[in-house]
Design an enzyme around this catalytic site. Sequence first.
Site, short mmCIF file in Angstrom:
data_model
loop_
_atom_site.label_atom_id
_atom_site.label_comp_id
_atom_site.label_asym_id
_atom_site.label_seq_id
_atom_site.Cartn_x
_atom_site.Cartn_y
_atom_site.Cartn_z
N SER A 112 0.86 -1.19 0.00
CA SER A 112 0.00 0.00 0.00
C SER A 112 0.89 1.23 0.00
O SER A 112 1.52 1.55 1.02
CB SER A 112 -0.92 -0.01 1.23
OG SER A 112 -1.83 -1.07 1.16
N LYS A 187 -7.27 1.79 -2.78
CA LYS A 187 -6.82 1.32 -1.47
C LYS A 187 -6.80 2.47 -0.47
O LYS A 187 -7.15 2.30 0.71
CB LYS A 187 -5.43 0.69 -1.56
CG LYS A 187 -4.85 0.25 -0.22
CD LYS A 187 -5.73 -0.81 0.47
CE LYS A 187 -5.24 -1.12 1.88
NZ LYS A 187 -4.00 -1.89 1.91
#
Length: 311
Positions: A112, A187
């Site tokens: 991420s 995300k």
Amino acid sequence: MSNLADSSRPTRAASSRPAIAWIGLGIMGSPMAENLLKAGYSVTGYTLEADKLARLAAAGGTAADSIAAAVADADVIITMVPASPQVEAIAYGPDGILENARPGALLIDMSSITPQTSVDLAAAAGDKGIRVLDAPVSGGEAGAVEAVLSIMVGGNQADFDAARPLLEALGKTIVLCGPHGAGQTVKAANQLIVAVNIQACAEAVVFLEKSGVDLAAALDVLNGGLAGSTVLTRKKDNFKNRDFRPGFRIDLHHKDMGIVTDAARTVGAALPVGGLVANLVAALRAQGDGGLDHSALLRGVERLSGQPTAG
């Protein structure tokens, strides 16, 4: 040979499944790599922790002593590291992925990170003949273990289609969200929703307890109605038992809230609640709780409510 490998490369006598290199065997990466092994893929892994390499080997994988060794014969390289600086450290430089992977290999970054880092990585990899997907995940440690992650992908349709069988060994909801960087943008939105949801649940827990209500019964009935959520399903036992062993650390959610607030500022989107929760996550980290699970946002509410913290 799998179509994940560039068709211009010579065919190697091997399994029809692509050979996988996995870089980063942390809380999420280890069970994900093991799920690929269970699905019949060969996995060569590299990480900094010797015990994680031993775990991979015990599960049937191969431990490598460097990034270069891990990626040299790989058709697919999967990376799962904490943040943009770590992605850049393993991708670039003479010992990094881009200098040592085969032309035609597919690099799937499941970390991420910032959307711009993903865009830049795809451009640099393209110059080396390496294809890239950004494919961050949601579902936490439990989702990784159970192979039910949600995987949000950015990149080209053809690369996504080729990677899909492999991704199906890791998750249940797998969606191409747009071009390079789009997976990271989605995300970031995911982490915004999760943080706000955990904070709301934590506030409800303290409110219920201070009101003398049976917490277990209350959370069960709340989770059966409109207030129910995957967050509450996954985290209600953490709240009840004050079990804050890290599945997803406050430190990492702090990083992700920085990503979403910066990205929102760039595009001109207001995050009035998200900004507040980002500050609460930062405060919890400053109080020494960065290594705890993000359900430990409950500790912050307890402190604000004059209630002793536990766990």
